[in-house]
Scaffold this motif. Structure first.
Motif, mmCIF file in Angstrom:
data_model
loop_
_atom_site.group_PDB
_atom_site.id
_atom_site.type_symbol
_atom_site.label_atom_id
_atom_site.label_comp_id
_atom_site.label_asym_id
_atom_site.label_seq_id
_atom_site.Cartn_x
_atom_site.Cartn_y
_atom_site.Cartn_z
ATOM 1 N N VAL A 164 0.846 -1.196 0.000
ATOM 2 C CA VAL A 164 0.000 0.000 0.000
ATOM 3 C C VAL A 164 0.878 1.242 0.000
ATOM 4 N N ASP A 165 0.597 2.140 -0.932
ATOM 5 C CA ASP A 165 1.327 3.409 -1.014
ATOM 6 C C ASP A 165 0.382 4.551 -0.651
ATOM 7 N N LEU A 166 0.763 5.342 0.339
ATOM 8 C CA LEU A 166 -0.032 6.496 0.774
ATOM 9 C C LEU A 166 0.507 7.756 0.118
ATOM 10 N N ILE A 212 -10.525 3.595 6.837
ATOM 11 C CA ILE A 212 -9.951 4.258 8.016
ATOM 12 C C ILE A 212 -8.979 5.343 7.591
ATOM 13 N N ALA A 213 -8.186 5.075 6.544
ATOM 14 C CA ALA A 213 -7.224 6.072 6.070
ATOM 15 C C ALA A 213 -7.944 7.321 5.566
ATOM 16 N N GLU A 214 -9.053 7.150 4.863
ATOM 17 C CA GLU A 214 -9.815 8.302 4.366
ATOM 18 C C GLU A 214 -10.391 9.111 5.520
ATOM 19 N N ARG A 215 -10.815 8.421 6.569
ATOM 20 C CA ARG A 215 -11.337 9.116 7.740
ATOM 21 C C ARG A 215 -10.252 9.955 8.425
ATOM 22 N N LEU A 216 -8.993 9.520 8.302
ATOM 23 C CA LEU A 216 -7.870 10.234 8.916
ATOM 24 C C LEU A 216 -7.128 11.107 7.911
ATOM 25 N N SER A 217 -7.799 11.452 6.821
ATOM 26 C CA SER A 217 -7.261 12.357 5.794
ATOM 27 C C SER A 217 -6.111 11.743 5.006
ATOM 28 N N MET A 218 -5.961 10.420 5.048
ATOM 29 C CA MET A 218 -4.957 9.742 4.251
ATOM 30 C C MET A 218 -5.584 9.237 2.958
ATOM 31 N N GLU A 219 -4.759 9.099 1.932
ATOM 32 C CA GLU A 219 -5.261 8.644 0.636
ATOM 33 C C GLU A 219 -4.312 7.607 0.055
ATOM 34 N N ILE A 220 -4.867 6.484 -0.386
ATOM 35 C CA ILE A 220 -4.082 5.430 -1.022
ATOM 36 C C ILE A 220 -3.905 5.762 -2.490
ATOM 37 N N SER A 221 -2.661 5.697 -2.956
ATOM 38 C CA SER A 221 -2.369 5.923 -4.368
ATOM 39 C C SER A 221 -2.677 4.651 -5.139
ATOM 40 N N LEU A 222 -3.676 4.703 -6.012
ATOM 41 C CA LEU A 222 -4.084 3.516 -6.758
ATOM 42 C C LEU A 222 -3.043 3.131 -7.806
ATOM 43 N N ASN A 223 -2.280 4.096 -8.303
ATOM 44 C CA ASN A 223 -1.286 3.799 -9.335
ATOM 45 C C ASN A 223 -0.045 3.136 -8.753
ATOM 46 N N LYS A 224 0.327 3.491 -7.521
ATOM 47 C CA LYS A 224 1.557 2.963 -6.919
ATOM 48 C C LYS A 224 1.316 1.754 -6.025
ATOM 49 N N THR A 225 0.072 1.486 -5.678
ATOM 50 C CA THR A 225 -0.235 0.315 -4.864
ATOM 51 C C THR A 225 -0.227 -0.939 -5.741
ATOM 52 N N LYS A 226 0.529 -1.955 -5.331
ATOM 53 C CA LYS A 226 0.662 -3.197 -6.094
ATOM 54 C C LYS A 226 0.409 -4.385 -5.172
ATOM 55 N N PHE A 227 0.172 -5.547 -5.787
ATOM 56 C CA PHE A 227 0.076 -6.758 -4.990
ATOM 57 C C PHE A 227 0.683 -7.914 -5.770
ATOM 58 N N LEU A 228 1.150 -8.911 -5.038
ATOM 59 C CA LEU A 228 1.707 -10.111 -5.662
ATOM 60 C C LEU A 228 1.290 -11.338 -4.865
ATOM 61 N N THR A 229 1.311 -12.467 -5.521
ATOM 62 C CA THR A 229 1.014 -13.741 -4.880
ATOM 63 C C THR A 229 2.286 -14.573 -4.853
#
Length: 330
Positions: A4-6, A126-143
């Motif tokens: 997760v990238d904030l 929870i992050a949005e409630r605390l004024s944080m925002e997740i960057s959808l372009n930089k957030t990645k996942f792997l298996t």
């Protein structure tokens, strides 16, 4: 695993949220008020070409260089972590591990696609409630699996990109758990630094060997052995480390392979310990450090617990504990 990238995490911390977290932890009101006064009506000026701008009022974010700023950010991240579903995650023994964090670098861990989607949505709420925002372009996942597995993870109607490898805190994590590639990358970084120092340091006739060795130990060896305390070593990775180190040692003494000088002799002349023995000492020190931790610490749980599931047929991957046991005592 979801990395997760904030977006601009430290600039989005609100003082009101920090004060709320402090009061939830029952911090004395006198200390809370002092912290509030120190961070209220903060102004900044910009200096350029010997000219100073008008005062700029800073309403959100933590002050860079302030000793309290990391604590403020940790309070916000801790509130996010504690509100995630604790029953979901990858089980090490009886303890589920659902998230690991270093500053604003967060990794969500789960044993299935569904169990990863739920904490990601909760993290975003929870992050949005605390004024944080997740960057959808930089957030990645792997298996992580023996065979490639295609998964779908979404956030706010956008599909999160699935990758086969990710660089986390300077170490490459791959879906196939390829330690060879990770060590090769660190060796290339160290060789690049050593090459940049060749004309200035290694071939400098007016600099003593002792000084060159100290520069190697402080600038090259830490890069070459980065994260070696926490990974399993194989014969191949040991060969990469030794080969890369010997290139630098030969450069320090102005020797090449054609001079046919044994590497043990060059190490004795320079006073440099074999890099494999050095990493084994560091691994034992790390093991002793983890042993002194409390039982609820994540590092100790990961060291002492066994992961869920059964190994498949075939030669298993070498474990970190096997590298620790096989290392000879100092």
């Amino acid at each position: 695993m979801c990395f997760v990238d904030l977006t601009k995490a430290f600039d989005r911390v609100r003082l009101a949220d920090v004060i709320e977290c402090l009061r939830e932890r029952e911090v004395p009101e006198q200390i809370v008020m002092v912290i509030k006064e120190l961070n209220t009506n903060t102004i900044a000026r910009i200096r350029s070409n010997n000219q100073t701008s008008r005062p700029l009022i800073i309403k959100d974010g933590v002050r860079q260089g302030d000793s309290l700023s990391p604590m403020f950010f940790n309070l916000i991240m801790d509130k996010i972590i504690t509100n995630l579903p604790k029953e979901l995650g990858y089980r090490m023994g009886k303890v589920p591990i659902n998230i690991i964090c270093y500053a604003d670098e967060a990794v969500l861990i789960a044993d299935s696609e569904e169990n990863l989607q739920t904490p990601l949505l909760r993290f975003d709420q929870i992050a949005e409630r605390l004024s944080m925002e997740i960057s959808l372009n930089k957030t990645k996942f792997l298996t992580i699996s023996r065979n490639y597995t295609k998964c779908e993870v979404e956030l706010r109607g956008t599909s999160i990109e699935q990758v086969s490898k990710f660089n986390y805190l300077g170490a490459e994590i791959s879906a196939l758990r390829d330690l060879k590639q990770e060590v090769r990358i660190q060796a290339m970084k160290a060789a690049r630094i050593s090459g940049c120092l060749y004309n200035l340091i290694w071939s400098n006739k007016y600099m003593s060997t002792e000084c060159k060795v100290r520069i190697y130990k402080t600038n090259v060896r830490p890069v070459l052995t980065y994260a070696s305390e926490t990974r399993a070593e194989t014969a191949y990775t040991q060969q990469i480390l030794r080969t890369t180190e010997m290139k630098t040692i030969r450069a320090i003494h102005g020797k090449t392979l054609r001079d046919k000088i044994r590497r043990d002799q060059l190490r004795h002349l320079s006073g440099i310990q074999d890099i494999i023995k050095w990493t084994e000492d560091r691994r034992r020190e790390w093991d002793a450090h983890v042993g002194r931790m409390e039982d609820n610490r994540l590092a100790k749980i990961a060291r002492d617990s066994r992961p869920q599931g059964v190994r498949r047929r075939g030669r298993p991957k070498k474990r970190w504990k096997e590298s620790l046991i096989k290392a000879p005592p100092p």
